[in-house]
Structures are given as C-alpha cells and as structure tokens.
Design a protein around this motif. Structure first.
Motif, PDB file in Angstrom:
ATOM      1  N   GLN A 164       0.843  -1.186   0.000  1.00  0.00           N
ATOM      2  CA  GLN A 164       0.000   0.000   0.000  1.00  0.00           C
ATOM      3  C   GLN A 164       0.882   1.240   0.000  1.00  0.00           C
ATOM      4  O   GLN A 164       2.032   1.195   0.415  1.00  0.00           O
ATOM      5  N   VAL A 165       0.334   2.333  -0.480  1.00  0.00           N
ATOM      6  CA  VAL A 165       1.066   3.595  -0.538  1.00  0.00           C
ATOM      7  C   VAL A 165       1.005   4.263   0.824  1.00  0.00           C
ATOM      8  O   VAL A 165      -0.052   4.353   1.441  1.00  0.00           O
ATOM      9  N   GLU A 166       2.163   4.701   1.271  1.00  0.00           N
ATOM     10  CA  GLU A 166       2.258   5.507   2.489  1.00  0.00           C
ATOM     11  C   GLU A 166       3.201   6.667   2.167  1.00  0.00           C
ATOM     12  O   GLU A 166       4.399   6.607   2.423  1.00  0.00           O
ATOM     13  N   ASP A 167       2.639   7.696   1.562  1.00  0.00           N
ATOM     14  CA  ASP A 167       3.420   8.816   1.050  1.00  0.00           C
ATOM     15  C   ASP A 167       3.602   9.867   2.137  1.00  0.00           C
ATOM     16  O   ASP A 167       2.694  10.636   2.434  1.00  0.00           O
ATOM     17  N   SER A 168       4.798   9.919   2.706  1.00  0.00           N
ATOM     18  CA  SER A 168       5.072  10.883   3.771  1.00  0.00           C
ATOM     19  C   SER A 168       5.453  12.259   3.224  1.00  0.00           C
ATOM     20  O   SER A 168       5.546  13.216   3.990  1.00  0.00           O
ATOM     21  N   PHE A 169       5.676  12.350   1.908  1.00  0.00           N
ATOM     22  CA  PHE A 169       6.043  13.627   1.289  1.00  0.00           C
ATOM     23  C   PHE A 169       5.326  13.734  -0.053  1.00  0.00           C
ATOM     24  O   PHE A 169       5.899  13.487  -1.108  1.00  0.00           O
ATOM     25  N   PRO A 170       4.034  14.079  -0.041  1.00  0.00           N
ATOM     26  CA  PRO A 170       3.221  14.084  -1.275  1.00  0.00           C
ATOM     27  C   PRO A 170       3.519  15.279  -2.171  1.00  0.00           C
ATOM     28  O   PRO A 170       2.796  16.261  -2.198  1.00  0.00           O
ATOM     29  N   TYR A 171       4.567  15.158  -2.942  1.00  0.00           N
ATOM     30  CA  TYR A 171       5.058  16.268  -3.751  1.00  0.00           C
ATOM     31  C   TYR A 171       4.802  16.083  -5.237  1.00  0.00           C
ATOM     32  O   TYR A 171       5.151  16.916  -6.031  1.00  0.00           O
ATOM     33  N   GLY A 172       4.218  14.980  -5.630  1.00  0.00           N
ATOM     34  CA  GLY A 172       4.050  14.679  -7.053  1.00  0.00           C
ATOM     35  C   GLY A 172       5.101  13.672  -7.474  1.00  0.00           C
ATOM     36  O   GLY A 172       6.103  13.468  -6.785  1.00  0.00           O
ATOM     37  N   HIS A 173       4.893  13.031  -8.585  1.00  0.00           N
ATOM     38  CA  HIS A 173       5.729  11.898  -8.983  1.00  0.00           C
ATOM     39  C   HIS A 173       7.102  12.338  -9.520  1.00  0.00           C
ATOM     40  O   HIS A 173       8.119  12.143  -8.858  1.00  0.00           O
ATOM     41  N   GLY A 174       7.127  12.919 -10.704  1.00  0.00           N
ATOM     42  CA  GLY A 174       8.406  13.310 -11.302  1.00  0.00           C
ATOM     43  C   GLY A 174       9.131  14.382 -10.517  1.00  0.00           C
ATOM     44  O   GLY A 174      10.338  14.308 -10.305  1.00  0.00           O
ATOM     45  N   GLU A 175       8.374  15.386 -10.050  1.00  0.00           N
ATOM     46  CA  GLU A 175       9.020  16.465  -9.315  1.00  0.00           C
ATOM     47  C   GLU A 175       9.606  15.983  -7.995  1.00  0.00           C
ATOM     48  O   GLU A 175      10.628  16.477  -7.527  1.00  0.00           O
ATOM     49  N   LYS A 176       9.002  14.959  -7.382  1.00  0.00           N
ATOM     50  CA  LYS A 176       9.534  14.413  -6.136  1.00  0.00           C
ATOM     51  C   LYS A 176      10.863  13.706  -6.392  1.00  0.00           C
ATOM     52  O   LYS A 176      11.795  13.827  -5.600  1.00  0.00           O
ATOM     53  N   SER A 177      10.959  12.969  -7.515  1.00  0.00           N
ATOM     54  CA  SER A 177      12.232  12.332  -7.852  1.00  0.00           C
ATOM     55  C   SER A 177      13.316  13.378  -8.080  1.00  0.00           C
ATOM     56  O   SER A 177      14.444  13.227  -7.603  1.00  0.00           O
ATOM     57  N   VAL A 178      12.990  14.448  -8.794  1.00  0.00           N
ATOM     58  CA  VAL A 178      13.948  15.534  -9.011  1.00  0.00           C
ATOM     59  C   VAL A 178      14.398  16.110  -7.672  1.00  0.00           C
ATOM     60  O   VAL A 178      15.596  16.281  -7.412  1.00  0.00           O
ATOM     61  N   TYR A 179      13.445  16.400  -6.809  1.00  0.00           N
ATOM     62  CA  TYR A 179      13.743  16.974  -5.488  1.00  0.00           C
ATOM     63  C   TYR A 179      14.676  16.050  -4.695  1.00  0.00           C
ATOM     64  O   TYR A 179      15.658  16.503  -4.104  1.00  0.00           O
ATOM     65  N   MET A 180      14.352  14.762  -4.687  1.00  0.00           N
ATOM     66  CA  MET A 180      15.158  13.809  -3.912  1.00  0.00           C
ATOM     67  C   MET A 180      16.581  13.698  -4.453  1.00  0.00           C
ATOM     68  O   MET A 180      17.544  13.678  -3.680  1.00  0.00           O
TER      69      MET A 180
END
Length: 189
Positions: A108-124
């Motif tokens: 199951q999804v447990e998103d602790s930082f809901p920033y969006g998909h592609g933009e979250k990868s860039v941020y990380m």
C-alpha cells in the motif's frame, strides 16, 4: 551478477558527479532495492522498483547521442520517488476454492512527502547532487500523459518535450520497459 550488483555497477560506472556516492549510500539504507514498482500495475512485487529502474536504465544507455551520465541518471533514478513510499501489509481475501477468508500480503502507498511523482524524484536527487536542466525535465515529465498535471490540461509537457529530447527518450524508455519488457515478463510467469 544480481540485479542489485548490476544496478550498482551501472551507477558507479556512469554517475560520477560530486554527491553521487552519498545518493548511492542513501539507496543502500532505504528500501529502493526491495520496493515494488507499483501496488497493482507493473512489477508490483518485492524488488520490482529495482528491476524497472534497471530496465529503463539499460534502454536509456542505448542512446549514443547523449552523455552516458545523463542517460544513467535519468534511467536509473527516474522513479526515486518510490523509495520509502510503499509499505507491506495484509488484507483478507476470500479463497474462491474453499470459501475461506485468508490473509494475503499486498503493498500500500504511504506517502510521507506528497510532492508529485516526477518532481519528487527531481527533489530527492537534488538533495545529493545538481541535475542539469534536460535531466530535471526528463525526470519531471517521464510519466507523459499519465501525469496528473497533463490530465489537467497543462501544455508544459509539450514545451518540455520540444526543448529537451532527453525527456522524450526517458518517457519512451519508461513506456517500453513497462508495457513491452515487463508485460512479457509478467505474462510468462
């Protein structure tokens, strides 16, 4: 060579900018190598994220008109946002043969930082090293028409694809891995 060993070898051979070693150390401490790629679509199994990242990475590295480092970054790290994103749990499912309810594992999804998909990868990624503009655009828009921003009528994706061919290449490799390579693997099992 195991998938984790192959990933690490490709990563270390091609991604050499300052901070890359720290990102790899983060991956080692995270669930990246064990996480699924999705909850119910492609590679919804332990290690699915690693397998998908390798599939896309291999496809990206076929392009000879781009810098190998950029290709490896985009291919291997485009779904970094799925790291520490899924949690394994159980649910009751009725066994049709016996009529009994049985506990079945699922993710199951447990998103602790809901920033969006592609933009979250860039941020990380940028917590460890800077991306070049084409890399950031490619990772941001790798979902193509499956991205929620596109469904809302954004023209930004068209502008990104016109300006950054790397973004188109990553999207195509992601689609090829998901719907051609991984779909064949799932149907063969």
């Amino acid at each position: 060579m195991t998938p984790k060993e192959e990933f690490t070898a490709l990563y270390q051979a091609h991604i050499t900018r300052p901070g890359a070693d720290k990102l790899l150390a983060f991956l080692e401490k995270s669930d990246f190598f064990l996480a699924p790629a999705s909850t119910r679509f492609h590679l919804a199994c332990r290690g699915g994220l690693l397998e998908h990242s390798l599939n896309v990475g291999r496809l990206m590295l076929r392009y000879s008109d781009e810098a190998p480092e950029s290709l490896a970054i985009c291919g291997l790290l485009h779904d970094l946002c799925k790291t520490n994103y899924y949690k394994e749990s159980t649910r009751n499912v009725k066994n049709e043969a016996t009529g009994q309810w049985e506990k079945q594992p699922f993710f199951q999804v447990e998103d602790s930082f809901p920033y969006g998909h592609g933009e979250k990868s860039v941020y990380m990624i940028e917590q460890f090293f800077r991306l070049k503009a084409p890399e950031a655009m490619a990772i941001r828009w790798h979902m193509g028409g499956f991205d929620d921003a596109v469904k809302g009528g954004s023209f930004s994706i068209s502008k990104a694809y016109e300006r950054y061919p790397l973004a188109v290449k990553l999207h195509l490799c992601d689609i090829e891995a998901t719907y051609l390579i991984e779909a064949r693997q799932s149907s063969a099992q």
